[in-house]
Write a protein that holds these residues in place. Sequence first.
Motif, short mmCIF file in Angstrom:
data_model
loop_
_atom_site.label_atom_id
_atom_site.label_comp_id
_atom_site.label_asym_id
_atom_site.label_seq_id
_atom_site.Cartn_x
_atom_site.Cartn_y
_atom_site.Cartn_z
N ALA A 40 0.82 -1.21 0.00
CA ALA A 40 0.00 0.00 0.00
C ALA A 40 0.86 1.27 0.00
CB ALA A 40 -0.96 0.00 1.18
N GLY A 41 2.03 1.19 -0.62
CA GLY A 41 2.91 2.35 -0.72
C GLY A 41 3.78 2.61 0.49
N HIS A 42 3.72 1.73 1.48
CA HIS A 42 4.51 1.90 2.70
C HIS A 42 5.66 0.89 2.72
CE1 HIS A 42 1.52 4.64 4.25
NE2 HIS A 42 0.59 3.76 3.90
N ALA A 43 6.88 1.40 2.79
CA ALA A 43 8.06 0.54 2.79
C ALA A 43 8.25 -0.12 4.15
CB ALA A 43 9.29 1.35 2.42
N PHE A 44 8.75 -1.35 4.14
CA PHE A 44 9.07 -2.09 5.35
C PHE A 44 10.07 -3.17 4.97
CE2 PHE A 44 5.88 -4.65 3.38
CZ PHE A 44 6.09 -5.97 3.79
N THR A 45 10.55 -3.91 5.94
CA THR A 45 11.46 -5.02 5.68
C THR A 45 10.67 -6.32 5.81
OG1 THR A 45 13.35 -3.78 6.51
CG2 THR A 45 13.58 -6.18 6.40
N PHE A 46 10.63 -7.09 4.73
CA PHE A 46 9.94 -8.38 4.74
C PHE A 46 10.93 -9.47 5.11
CE2 PHE A 46 8.77 -12.44 2.98
CZ PHE A 46 7.44 -12.56 3.36
N SER A 47 10.55 -10.31 6.08
CA SER A 47 11.36 -11.45 6.50
C SER A 47 10.52 -12.71 6.30
CB SER A 47 11.75 -11.31 7.97
OG SER A 47 12.16 -12.56 8.50
N LEU A 48 11.01 -13.64 5.50
CA LEU A 48 10.29 -14.90 5.31
C LEU A 48 10.13 -15.62 6.65
CD1 LEU A 48 8.93 -17.00 3.48
CD2 LEU A 48 11.20 -18.01 3.13
N LYS A 49 11.16 -15.64 7.44
CA LYS A 49 11.11 -16.31 8.75
C LYS A 49 9.98 -15.75 9.61
CE LYS A 49 13.96 -17.18 12.83
NZ LYS A 49 15.26 -16.93 13.45
N ASP A 50 9.86 -14.43 9.67
CA ASP A 50 8.80 -13.81 10.46
C ASP A 50 7.42 -14.11 9.88
OD1 ASP A 50 10.75 -12.76 12.12
OD2 ASP A 50 10.64 -10.74 11.25
N LYS A 54 3.40 -16.79 11.13
CA LYS A 54 1.96 -16.50 11.06
C LYS A 54 1.19 -17.55 10.25
CE LYS A 54 3.15 -11.63 11.09
NZ LYS A 54 3.28 -10.45 10.22
N GLY A 55 1.90 -18.34 9.45
CA GLY A 55 1.24 -19.33 8.60
C GLY A 55 2.01 -19.52 7.31
N PRO A 56 1.40 -20.22 6.34
CA PRO A 56 2.08 -20.46 5.07
C PRO A 56 2.30 -19.15 4.30
CG PRO A 56 -0.20 -21.20 4.97
CD PRO A 56 0.06 -20.77 6.39
N VAL A 57 3.29 -19.21 3.41
CA VAL A 57 3.63 -18.03 2.61
C VAL A 57 3.70 -18.42 1.14
CG1 VAL A 57 5.38 -16.26 2.16
CG2 VAL A 57 4.92 -16.99 4.52
N VAL A 58 3.09 -17.60 0.31
CA VAL A 58 3.21 -17.74 -1.14
C VAL A 58 4.24 -16.71 -1.58
CG1 VAL A 58 2.05 -17.53 -3.37
CG2 VAL A 58 0.81 -18.46 -1.39
N VAL A 59 5.34 -17.20 -2.15
CA VAL A 59 6.39 -16.32 -2.69
C VAL A 59 6.31 -16.46 -4.20
CG1 VAL A 59 8.86 -15.83 -2.82
CG2 VAL A 59 7.88 -16.69 -0.68
#
Length: 180
Positions: A40-50, A54-59
Motif C-alpha cells: 500500500a505504498g509503505h516501505a518495510f522489511t519483509f522477512s520470510l522467517k517472520d 503466522k502461517g504459510p507463505v506464497v512467494v
Amino acid sequence: MRKRFVAATLLTAGLGLSSAQAALPVGRSAPAFTLPASVAGHAFTFSLKDALRKGPVVVYFYPAAFTPGCTIEAHDFADAMDRFHALGATVIGVSMDDLATVTRFSISACRSRFAVAADTTGAIASRYDARKTSDQHAQRVSYVIAPDGRILSAHQDRAPDSHIETALATLEKWKAHSGH
C-alpha cells in the motif's frame, strides 16, 4: 533431519502437490530471506522467517513491475487475497525492480492488498532458481511454503493466470491435511 525430509516428501506426495517445471523441489527447505518491500505504498522489511510464524507463505517471482503479464498477475493475486487470508496465507511478490518501483506497483497493480519486495541484486531469485540467466529479470515462478519452511509446491509458467489457482489449490490441500 532425514526423517523430517522424508515425512515432508511423503506428506506432499500424499497431498498430490507438484513441482511443475520449477527448479526447487517440493519438500526442500525454502531459502530464508529478508528484503526491502512495500505494501500500500509503505516501505518495510519483509522477512520470510517472520512471515512463516503466522502461517504459510506464497512467494511469487515476476519479471518486472508494470509489464502487461506482471500487472495481470498482480491484479489476480489482489482479487484473490480474501481467499488467501481465509487460508491463513501471506503473499509476497518479488522482482528485481528497485524499491521505488515496487512501492508504486504495490499501490496500482497490487491494489494495496499484498506486499511486493525489491530483490535488486537478484540474489534471492537466484537462490530460488527463479533468475533468468540472460538478463536482469526474474522468471515467473511461484512457491507455497509451509510454516515449517518446507516447499509445498513450486510452479513455473510464463502465463500469469495459473499461479494464483495453483497456490490456492495447494493451500486448500495443505489445510485439509494439516488440521489448520
